[in-house]
Design a protein around this motif. Structure first.
Motif, PDB file in Angstrom:
ATOM      1  N   THR A  36      -4.668   6.051   3.131  1.00 29.16           N
ATOM      2  CA  THR A  36      -4.057   6.357   1.836  1.00 29.16           C
ATOM      3  C   THR A  36      -2.567   6.620   1.968  1.00 29.16           C
ATOM      4  O   THR A  36      -2.101   7.105   3.005  1.00 29.16           O
ATOM      5  CB  THR A  36      -4.715   7.602   1.201  1.00 29.16           C
ATOM      6  OG1 THR A  36      -4.591   8.707   2.104  1.00 29.16           O
ATOM      7  CG2 THR A  36      -6.182   7.354   0.898  1.00 29.16           C
ATOM      8  N   ASN A  37      -1.835   6.299   0.911  1.00 32.53           N
ATOM      9  CA  ASN A  37      -0.444   6.731   0.840  1.00 32.53           C
ATOM     10  C   ASN A  37      -0.409   8.161   0.304  1.00 32.53           C
ATOM     11  O   ASN A  37      -1.453   8.742  -0.006  1.00 32.53           O
ATOM     12  CB  ASN A  37       0.389   5.774  -0.014  1.00 32.53           C
ATOM     13  CG  ASN A  37      -0.133   5.653  -1.443  1.00 32.53           C
ATOM     14  OD1 ASN A  37      -0.528   6.640  -2.053  1.00 32.53           O
ATOM     15  ND2 ASN A  37      -0.140   4.439  -1.976  1.00 32.53           N
ATOM     16  N   ARG A  38       0.768   8.726   0.192  1.00 35.40           N
ATOM     17  CA  ARG A  38       0.873  10.138  -0.185  1.00 35.40           C
ATOM     18  C   ARG A  38       0.274  10.405  -1.567  1.00 35.40           C
ATOM     19  O   ARG A  38      -0.458  11.375  -1.763  1.00 35.40           O
ATOM     20  CB  ARG A  38       2.350  10.564  -0.148  1.00 35.40           C
ATOM     21  CG  ARG A  38       2.625  11.956  -0.718  1.00 35.40           C
ATOM     22  CD  ARG A  38       1.826  13.058  -0.049  1.00 35.40           C
ATOM     23  NE  ARG A  38       2.153  13.207   1.353  1.00 35.40           N
ATOM     24  CZ  ARG A  38       1.590  14.125   2.138  1.00 35.40           C
ATOM     25  NH1 ARG A  38       0.680  14.948   1.652  1.00 35.40           N
ATOM     26  NH2 ARG A  38       1.937  14.218   3.411  1.00 35.40           N
ATOM     27  N   LYS A  39       0.580   9.560  -2.536  1.00 37.63           N
ATOM     28  CA  LYS A  39       0.055   9.764  -3.892  1.00 37.63           C
ATOM     29  C   LYS A  39      -1.464   9.680  -3.895  1.00 37.63           C
ATOM     30  O   LYS A  39      -2.152  10.501  -4.516  1.00 37.63           O
ATOM     31  CB  LYS A  39       0.658   8.733  -4.838  1.00 37.63           C
ATOM     32  CG  LYS A  39       0.223   8.884  -6.282  1.00 37.63           C
ATOM     33  CD  LYS A  39       0.908   7.854  -7.182  1.00 37.63           C
ATOM     34  CE  LYS A  39       0.462   8.002  -8.626  1.00 37.63           C
ATOM     35  NZ  LYS A  39       1.131   6.978  -9.505  1.00 37.63           N
ATOM     36  N   ARG A  75       0.806  -1.216   0.000  1.00 41.69           N
ATOM     37  CA  ARG A  75       0.000   0.000   0.000  1.00 41.69           C
ATOM     38  C   ARG A  75       0.846   1.275   0.000  1.00 41.69           C
ATOM     39  O   ARG A  75       0.322   2.367  -0.168  1.00 41.69           O
ATOM     40  CB  ARG A  75      -0.908   0.007   1.247  1.00 41.69           C
ATOM     41  CG  ARG A  75      -1.976  -1.095   1.230  1.00 41.69           C
ATOM     42  CD  ARG A  75      -3.095  -0.792   0.228  1.00 41.69           C
ATOM     43  NE  ARG A  75      -3.800   0.397   0.668  1.00 41.69           N
ATOM     44  CZ  ARG A  75      -3.690   1.595   0.117  1.00 41.69           C
ATOM     45  NH1 ARG A  75      -2.921   1.773  -0.950  1.00 41.69           N
ATOM     46  NH2 ARG A  75      -4.357   2.627   0.576  1.00 41.69           N
ATOM     47  N   GLY A  76       2.151   1.153   0.246  1.00 43.48           N
ATOM     48  CA  GLY A  76       2.993   2.346   0.267  1.00 43.48           C
ATOM     49  C   GLY A  76       2.782   3.211   1.494  1.00 43.48           C
ATOM     50  O   GLY A  76       3.061   4.413   1.473  1.00 43.48           O
ATOM     51  N   LEU A 130      -8.823   7.932  10.601  1.00 45.89           N
ATOM     52  CA  LEU A 130      -9.669   8.261   9.454  1.00 45.89           C
ATOM     53  C   LEU A 130      -9.197   7.524   8.199  1.00 45.89           C
ATOM     54  O   LEU A 130      -8.259   7.962   7.527  1.00 45.89           O
ATOM     55  CB  LEU A 130      -9.648   9.771   9.202  1.00 45.89           C
ATOM     56  CG  LEU A 130     -10.470  10.272   8.015  1.00 45.89           C
ATOM     57  CD1 LEU A 130     -11.939   9.891   8.180  1.00 45.89           C
ATOM     58  CD2 LEU A 130     -10.317  11.778   7.854  1.00 45.89           C
ATOM     59  N   PRO A 131      -9.822   6.395   7.847  1.00 42.03           N
ATOM     60  CA  PRO A 131      -9.474   5.681   6.608  1.00 42.03           C
ATOM     61  C   PRO A 131     -10.095   6.397   5.403  1.00 42.03           C
ATOM     62  O   PRO A 131     -11.299   6.276   5.133  1.00 42.03           O
ATOM     63  CB  PRO A 131     -10.093   4.288   6.808  1.00 42.03           C
ATOM     64  CG  PRO A 131     -10.577   4.240   8.235  1.00 42.03           C
ATOM     65  CD  PRO A 131     -10.839   5.667   8.618  1.00 42.03           C
ATOM     66  N   LEU A 132      -9.301   7.119   4.663  1.00 43.50           N
ATOM     67  CA  LEU A 132      -9.830   7.972   3.595  1.00 43.50           C
ATOM     68  C   LEU A 132     -10.432   7.187   2.442  1.00 43.50           C
ATOM     69  O   LEU A 132     -11.290   7.706   1.728  1.00 43.50           O
ATOM     70  CB  LEU A 132      -8.735   8.902   3.077  1.00 43.50           C
ATOM     71  CG  LEU A 132      -8.454  10.151   3.919  1.00 43.50           C
ATOM     72  CD1 LEU A 132      -7.437  11.039   3.232  1.00 43.50           C
ATOM     73  CD2 LEU A 132      -9.730  10.938   4.194  1.00 43.50           C
ATOM     74  N   LYS A 133      -9.995   5.953   2.226  1.00 45.93           N
ATOM     75  CA  LYS A 133     -10.606   5.180   1.147  1.00 45.93           C
ATOM     76  C   LYS A 133     -12.072   4.886   1.456  1.00 45.93           C
ATOM     77  O   LYS A 133     -12.905   4.832   0.544  1.00 45.93           O
ATOM     78  CB  LYS A 133      -9.827   3.883   0.912  1.00 45.93           C
ATOM     79  CG  LYS A 133      -8.525   4.096   0.136  1.00 45.93           C
ATOM     80  CD  LYS A 133      -7.882   2.785  -0.245  1.00 45.93           C
ATOM     81  CE  LYS A 133      -6.727   3.012  -1.208  1.00 45.93           C
ATOM     82  NZ  LYS A 133      -7.154   3.535  -2.524  1.00 45.93           N
TER      83      LYS A 133
END
Length: 356
Positions: free
Chosen positions: A66-69, A40-41, A344-347
């Motif tokens: 989320t990862n940075r990208k 997942r980075g 907070l899981p942004l996905k």
């Protein structure tokens, strides 16, 4: 490597506190870190900041961060790029908020060499204009903020005094006096200018924790289909007499229970495992403290985000004054580490915003 040292330090502290701290086995943490980083980075540093050694956090939630990208893509998807800059210039931001009746600290003027002006339209462009303003405000406390400043950079606050008939700036903590000419000579190097405001008198509940900084809430929220959701919040509190509360400047963060507005604990951004019940410098109680005007704070945050077109995700900074919440600033690309601090899981947020 620093990350190895950070992991070792975290595990040492967990081991020392095993009687009162539930945590995943070390091998499980390593497997999760490797999977999150390799697939997942999402690096081990984020894992530690999020305190994911806690058994109460499902691995599915960790995977949904989320990862940075991905984070940057998420922000650009829901906050239209052509509109992102609108809230980043403090004069523009304040004008929009005041036009729509969102409470903010009282505006005095915009100090700028070419286009500066006071609230009444009179010029505020150079030293003479600034001195004239200060003569009218002797005995009051004001603050200056860079209109394009971040993380508390360029912030100044002073009492205006006139011991010899001419106004001078007096630092509210040290009492050191600075001539207006000396301050202006340094400030003039920044050609973007400063917004000038009356200094906000915060509620005594916040002053009891740390009186020298205006301690602000960072409230994360998002909206879709006419519905606004509060994702999480934490209070930022200054350290060691600092005037600013930003964690990047050494402040601590204090997660808030969304249902009640009660502070849960305080933590240092450099080592979030070491939680505290009281402020490390003042001794002011933090854990269990009820924030005043909590419902109103959420309402102000929502109104502030809705004031800006095509902005659907934001980290909103709200101060709590003696008479209620005041909007400080809106961040359309808040620091991603905030997602770790509020679980907070942004996905999952992205899926909801898409209508899933």
């Amino acid at each position: 490597m620093q990350v190895i040292k950070d992991i070792q330090r975290a595990w040492t502290l967990l081991g020392e506190r095993k009687a009162d701290t539930a945590y995943l086995p070390y091998w499980r943490q390593l497997v999760e870190m490797a999977a999150l980083w390799g697939v997942r980075g999402i690096g081990p540093g984020y894992y530690l900041q999020a305190r994911w050694w806690r058994p109460s956090v499902p691995f599915a939630d960790k995977w949904a961060h989320t990862n940075r990208k991905e984070y940057n893509a998420f922000i650009d998807r829901w906050n239209a790029r052509p509109y992102q800059k609108a809230s980043q210039h403090k004069v523009v931001e304040k004008a929009v908020l005041q036009l729509l009746g969102v409470p903010t600290p009282e505006f005095i003027g915009f100090l700028h060499p070419d286009s500066g002006a006071r609230a009444d339209g009179s010029p505020l462009r150079g030293l003479d204009d600034l001195t004239r303003l200060c003569r009218e405000m002797v005995g009051q406390k004001i603050c200056f903020k860079l209109v394009e400043g971040y993380g508390g950079a360029g912030f100044s606050a002073f009492r205006i005094e006139a011991p010899n008939g001419e106004p001078v700036f007096v630092h509210p903590i040290s009492g050191a006096a600075t001539s207006i000419a000396d301050w202006h000579a340094k400030a003039a190097r920044d050609r973007d200018g400063y917004i000038v405001e009356h200094y906000l008198q915060q509620h005594e509940v916040l002053s009891n924790i740390h009186p020298n900084s205006v301690n602000t809430l960072r409230i994360w929220l998002y909206q879709a289909r006419g519905e606004v959701k509060i994702a999480g919040a934490f209070l930022r509190v200054g350290r060691k007499g600092s005037l600013v509360d930003n964690t990047s400047s050494g402040g601590v963060f204090c997660p808030v229970d969304l249902a009640t507005g009660v502070l849960r604990y305080a933590a240092n951004a450099k080592n979030p495992l070491e939680t505290m019940d009281s402020h490390p410098d003042t001794g002011g109680r933090i854990a269990g403290v009820q924030l005043p005007f909590w419902r109103e704070c959420q309402d102000v945050a929502a109104r502030a985000m809705q004031a800006f077109p095509h902005v659907n995700v934001a980290g909103v900074d709200v101060a709590i004054a003696v008479d209620g919440p005041k909007m400080i600033e809106l961040n359309v690309r808040p620091d991603q580490i905030g997602c770790a601090r509020i679980d907070l899981p942004l996905k999952q947020v992205d899926q909801w915003m898409r209508g899933g």
